[in-house]
Design a protein around this motif. Structure first.
Motif, PDB file in Angstrom:
ATOM      1  N   ILE A 177      -8.683   2.192   2.880  1.00  0.00           N
ATOM      2  CA  ILE A 177      -8.628   0.813   2.360  1.00  0.00           C
ATOM      3  C   ILE A 177      -7.897   0.692   1.027  1.00  0.00           C
ATOM      4  O   ILE A 177      -7.774  -0.410   0.490  1.00  0.00           O
ATOM      5  CB  ILE A 177     -10.041   0.195   2.231  1.00  0.00           C
ATOM      6  CG1 ILE A 177     -10.877   0.931   1.178  1.00  0.00           C
ATOM      7  CG2 ILE A 177     -10.735   0.140   3.580  1.00  0.00           C
ATOM      8  CD1 ILE A 177     -12.154   0.221   0.789  1.00  0.00           C
TER       9      ILE A 177
ATOM     10  N   GLU B 285      -8.637   2.528  -4.503  1.00  0.00           N
ATOM     11  CA  GLU B 285      -7.487   3.286  -4.999  1.00  0.00           C
ATOM     12  C   GLU B 285      -7.828   3.982  -6.324  1.00  0.00           C
ATOM     13  O   GLU B 285      -7.521   5.149  -6.529  1.00  0.00           O
ATOM     14  CB  GLU B 285      -6.294   2.357  -5.179  1.00  0.00           C
ATOM     15  CG  GLU B 285      -5.044   3.061  -5.644  1.00  0.00           C
ATOM     16  CD  GLU B 285      -3.854   2.116  -5.798  1.00  0.00           C
ATOM     17  OE1 GLU B 285      -2.736   2.630  -5.789  1.00  0.00           O
ATOM     18  OE2 GLU B 285      -4.051   0.891  -5.942  1.00  0.00           O
TER      19      GLU B 285
ATOM     20  N   SER C  85      -4.907   0.594   0.101  1.00  0.00           N
ATOM     21  CA  SER C  85      -3.734  -0.276  -0.004  1.00  0.00           C
ATOM     22  C   SER C  85      -4.132  -1.737  -0.223  1.00  0.00           C
ATOM     23  O   SER C  85      -3.338  -2.523  -0.727  1.00  0.00           O
ATOM     24  CB  SER C  85      -2.857  -0.155   1.244  1.00  0.00           C
ATOM     25  OG  SER C  85      -3.550  -0.630   2.374  1.00  0.00           O
ATOM     26  N   THR C  86      -5.365  -2.086   0.112  1.00  0.00           N
ATOM     27  CA  THR C  86      -5.829  -3.468  -0.049  1.00  0.00           C
ATOM     28  C   THR C  86      -6.996  -3.603  -1.016  1.00  0.00           C
ATOM     29  O   THR C  86      -7.489  -4.703  -1.235  1.00  0.00           O
ATOM     30  CB  THR C  86      -6.258  -4.061   1.311  1.00  0.00           C
ATOM     31  OG1 THR C  86      -7.320  -3.261   1.846  1.00  0.00           O
ATOM     32  CG2 THR C  86      -5.092  -4.118   2.274  1.00  0.00           C
ATOM     33  N   ASN C  87      -7.435  -2.480  -1.596  1.00  0.00           N
ATOM     34  CA  ASN C  87      -8.594  -2.531  -2.485  1.00  0.00           C
ATOM     35  C   ASN C  87      -8.335  -1.658  -3.713  1.00  0.00           C
ATOM     36  O   ASN C  87      -8.261  -0.433  -3.601  1.00  0.00           O
ATOM     37  CB  ASN C  87      -9.845  -2.062  -1.733  1.00  0.00           C
ATOM     38  CG  ASN C  87     -11.095  -2.294  -2.536  1.00  0.00           C
ATOM     39  OD1 ASN C  87     -11.289  -1.678  -3.575  1.00  0.00           O
ATOM     40  ND2 ASN C  87     -11.948  -3.181  -2.055  1.00  0.00           N
ATOM     41  N   LYS C  88      -8.216  -2.303  -4.869  1.00  0.00           N
ATOM     42  CA  LYS C  88      -7.878  -1.585  -6.099  1.00  0.00           C
ATOM     43  C   LYS C  88      -8.952  -0.585  -6.519  1.00  0.00           C
ATOM     44  O   LYS C  88      -8.645   0.474  -7.048  1.00  0.00           O
ATOM     45  CB  LYS C  88      -7.611  -2.572  -7.229  1.00  0.00           C
ATOM     46  CG  LYS C  88      -6.323  -3.334  -7.043  1.00  0.00           C
ATOM     47  CD  LYS C  88      -6.088  -4.293  -8.187  1.00  0.00           C
ATOM     48  CE  LYS C  88      -4.811  -5.071  -7.930  1.00  0.00           C
ATOM     49  NZ  LYS C  88      -4.504  -6.000  -9.004  1.00  0.00           N
TER      50      LYS C  88
END
Length: 131
Positions: free
Chosen positions: A91, A99, A93-96
């Motif tokens: 996830i 990351e 790429s859509t959740n900072k």
């Protein structure tokens, strides 16, 4: 060796073992747990029919038992699945937050989330909502 010396040696070894274990204990970071919970857990729950689950909806004992049982979605999967490195990678790429914590060891992040939930429980140090 006399009985007294044996007892002293055993006691010394136990003290050293205890010190060693204490030095290796992880001190959970409730602030990191809060960021992860609010950014990952709450965002997913808000998008589902369940809705957001505020830490203050349960007691410290409830959250401790929930995390220890490691059962999510009424036992359909596990809590640890959602703090795992693999899940965060899926996830990021859509959740900072996913990351940001990509390299955090799974068990540490699990302890961080637990610390936030217990702290934010209805009987916790700072009852929390996720708004």
């Amino acid at each position: 060796m006399t009985h007294a010396k044996t007892l002293i040696n055993v006691a010394a070894m136990l003290v050293l073992l205890g010190a060693s274990l204490a030095a290796n204990a992880y001190d959970a970071d409730w602030k990191r747990g809060r960021v992860y919970y609010r950014s990952v857990c709450t965002s997913c729950h808000t998008a589902s029919p369940v809705g957001a689950i505020n830490p203050s909806t349960r007691t410290k004992a409830d959250w401790t038992a929930y995390m220890m049982l490691n059962k999510h979605a009424k036992g359909k999967d596990t809590v640890s699945q959602y703090v795992s490195t693999a899940y965060r990678a899926s996830i990021k790429s859509t959740n900072k937050a996913a990351e940001k914590f990509a390299a955090t060891p799974d068990q540490e992040l699990m302890e961080d989330v637990k610390a936030f939930l217990v702290r934010g429980a209805k009987d916790g140090e700072a009852p929390a909502t996720c708004s």
